[in-house]
Design a protein around this motif. Structure first.
Motif, short mmCIF file in Angstrom:
data_model
loop_
_atom_site.label_atom_id
_atom_site.label_comp_id
_atom_site.label_asym_id
_atom_site.label_seq_id
_atom_site.Cartn_x
_atom_site.Cartn_y
_atom_site.Cartn_z
N PRO A 165 0.84 -1.20 0.00
CA PRO A 165 0.00 0.00 0.00
C PRO A 165 0.87 1.25 0.00
O PRO A 165 2.10 1.17 0.11
CB PRO A 165 -0.80 -0.13 1.30
N SER A 166 0.23 2.40 -0.11
CA SER A 166 0.99 3.65 -0.25
C SER A 166 1.70 4.05 1.03
O SER A 166 2.77 4.67 0.99
CB SER A 166 0.06 4.77 -0.69
N ALA A 167 1.14 3.72 2.19
CA ALA A 167 1.69 4.18 3.46
C ALA A 167 0.97 3.47 4.59
O ALA A 167 -0.07 2.82 4.40
CB ALA A 167 1.53 5.69 3.60
N ALA A 168 1.51 3.63 5.82
CA ALA A 168 0.86 3.09 7.01
C ALA A 168 1.07 4.03 8.17
O ALA A 168 2.17 4.54 8.39
CB ALA A 168 1.40 1.70 7.35
N ALA A 169 0.00 4.27 8.93
CA ALA A 169 0.07 5.09 10.14
C ALA A 169 -0.40 4.25 11.31
O ALA A 169 -1.53 3.73 11.29
CB ALA A 169 -0.82 6.33 10.00
N VAL A 170 0.45 4.07 12.31
CA VAL A 170 0.11 3.22 13.45
C VAL A 170 0.15 4.04 14.74
O VAL A 170 1.07 4.82 14.97
CB VAL A 170 1.03 1.99 13.54
N ARG A 225 12.54 -4.20 5.39
CA ARG A 225 12.92 -3.66 4.08
C ARG A 225 11.81 -3.89 3.06
O ARG A 225 11.21 -4.94 3.01
CB ARG A 225 14.23 -4.32 3.60
N GLY A 226 11.55 -2.85 2.25
CA GLY A 226 10.51 -2.92 1.24
C GLY A 226 9.17 -2.39 1.69
O GLY A 226 8.24 -2.29 0.89
N LEU A 227 9.04 -2.07 2.99
CA LEU A 227 7.77 -1.55 3.48
C LEU A 227 7.57 -0.10 3.03
O LEU A 227 8.53 0.62 2.78
CB LEU A 227 7.71 -1.64 5.01
N PRO A 228 6.31 0.33 2.95
CA PRO A 228 6.03 1.71 2.54
C PRO A 228 6.34 2.67 3.68
O PRO A 228 6.65 2.26 4.81
CB PRO A 228 4.52 1.67 2.26
N LYS A 250 14.26 0.55 14.02
CA LYS A 250 14.40 -0.63 13.16
C LYS A 250 14.01 -0.30 11.74
O LYS A 250 14.68 -0.70 10.77
CB LYS A 250 13.52 -1.76 13.69
N ALA A 251 12.92 0.46 11.56
CA ALA A 251 12.50 0.84 10.22
C ALA A 251 13.56 1.68 9.54
O ALA A 251 13.89 1.46 8.36
CB ALA A 251 11.17 1.60 10.29
N ALA A 252 14.11 2.65 10.25
CA ALA A 252 15.16 3.48 9.67
C ALA A 252 16.38 2.65 9.29
O ALA A 252 16.97 2.84 8.21
CB ALA A 252 15.55 4.59 10.66
N ASP A 253 16.75 1.71 10.14
CA ASP A 253 17.89 0.86 9.87
C ASP A 253 17.64 -0.03 8.65
O ASP A 253 18.59 -0.40 7.94
CB ASP A 253 18.21 0.00 11.09
N ASP A 254 16.37 -0.36 8.40
CA ASP A 254 16.01 -1.19 7.25
C ASP A 254 15.63 -0.35 6.03
O ASP A 254 14.99 -0.86 5.09
CB ASP A 254 14.84 -2.11 7.63
N ASP A 255 16.00 0.92 6.03
CA ASP A 255 15.83 1.81 4.88
C ASP A 255 14.35 2.08 4.55
O ASP A 255 13.98 2.24 3.37
CB ASP A 255 16.54 1.25 3.64
N VAL A 256 13.52 2.13 5.58
CA VAL A 256 12.13 2.52 5.41
C VAL A 256 11.98 3.99 5.80
O VAL A 256 12.53 4.42 6.82
CB VAL A 256 11.21 1.66 6.30
N ALA A 257 11.26 4.75 5.00
CA ALA A 257 10.98 6.14 5.35
C ALA A 257 10.04 6.14 6.55
O ALA A 257 8.94 5.59 6.50
CB ALA A 257 10.32 6.87 4.18
N VAL A 258 10.47 6.74 7.66
CA VAL A 258 9.68 6.65 8.89
C VAL A 258 9.63 8.00 9.59
O VAL A 258 10.62 8.73 9.64
CB VAL A 258 10.26 5.57 9.83
#
Length: 300
Positions: A165-170, A225-228, A250-258
């Motif tokens: 999907p385009s993005a996720a907000a949790v 990695r690969g998450l929106p 963890k998201a930042a370390d896995d190259d996810v825009a967070v």
């Protein structure tokens, strides 16, 4: 958010009959009664539907024509809550973002054990795709356990080779079912709603012996990695604060825009009190801006 209003909310949560670690059959009634005490505005519309065979409610609010879809997962420790009980928060997001929010009635524990909720989340996402809604026109959201489930969905989508999907907000996500975050100790006396023991009880009911470090149970331990793009929000007075902080790292370390937002003095899922808490309203405004930005094709 004034201290007086925040204090009233905290006092209400501390004296509530809701016990997150209590008998789920009794607590489901208490949970729904608490939610029903806050009436939904008259311009909120709900339509029952099935997404990939999973029951859901499509929620819209206001007079404008909605654009884009949000797949939403309610909280409740994987044992409480429902699509119906989540309509108020779902409608707040729908109104602010100008979307249709599809809140999902995923199966609950202990009757339905892991990975039943994840299977339902994937089925519901596939259901939106099968309706002809492109992945880039879908965003994902959820609060508490529903935030963890939203993240698990993204991990499962990546594993299945489906388009993200385009993005996720949790919101205040429960992303670590091992309860290993330091804030379980440092925020225990401040959190009016959750305890480590209550969460451990709910985790045991949900996992039924499965590994709590499984990426689909605790997305904190997944390869992200690969998450929106992700937006993560948490209050500073909740035991799940470290779930949000470590997830963002963890998201930042896995190259996810967070994007990580923390709100001083706010309790667990304070966004649910947006009608009376300025911080809750601002948080949901930020959620809507984030979702709208990515749904409108400005992913980055």
């Amino acid at each position: 958010m004034t201290e007086t209003r925040l204090g009233a909310i905290v006092d209400m949560l501390r004296t509530s009959p809701l016990d997150m670690g209590g008998d789920p059959h009794k607590m489901r009634i208490v949970f729904d009664e608490m939610i029903a005490a806050h009436p939904v505005p008259a311009d909120v519309r709900t339509t029952a539907a099935r997404l990939g065979g999973v029951p859901a409610l499509a929620v819209t609010a206001g007079d404008s024509e909605p654009s884009g879809a949000v797949l939403y997962f309610h909280g409740g420790g994987y044992a409480l809550g429902s699509a119906t009980a989540s309509v108020g928060l779902a409608a707040d997001i729908a109104r602010r973002s100008g979307t249709t929010v599809h809140t999902v009635d995923y199966r609950l524990a202990p009757e339905n054990r892991f990975p039943a909720a994840v299977d339902d989340a994937v089925a519901a996402y596939r259901g939106l795709l099968e309706r002809g809604i492109p992945a880039e026109a879908i965003a994902v959201s959820g609060e508490s356990a529903g935030g963890g489930l939203a993240l698990a969905l993204l991990v499962a989508v990546e594993e299945a080779g489906l388009p993200q999907p385009s993005a996720a907000a949790v919101l205040s996500p429960w992303a670590d079912l091992t309860q290993s975050g330091r804030s379980h100790e440092t925020k225990a006396f401040l959190d009016p709603a959750l305890t480590r023991q209550a969460l451990a009880t709910r985790a045991d009911d949900y996992l039924a012996g499965a590994d709590p470090r499984s990426p689909l149970a605790s997305p904190l331990f997944a390869d992200l990695r690969g998450l929106p793009p992700l937006l993560i929000q948490a209050g500073s007075h909740e035991v799940l604060l470290d779930d949000a902080l470590r997830l963002a790292a963890k998201a930042a370390d896995d190259d996810v825009a967070v994007t990580l937002q923390t709100f001083p003095g706010a309790p667990h899922v304070f966004q649910g009190f947006a009608a009376v808490l300025a911080e809750g309203a601002r948080a949901l405004d930020d959620v809507a801006t984030f979702l709208r930005t990515h749904l409108d094709g400005q992913r980055g």
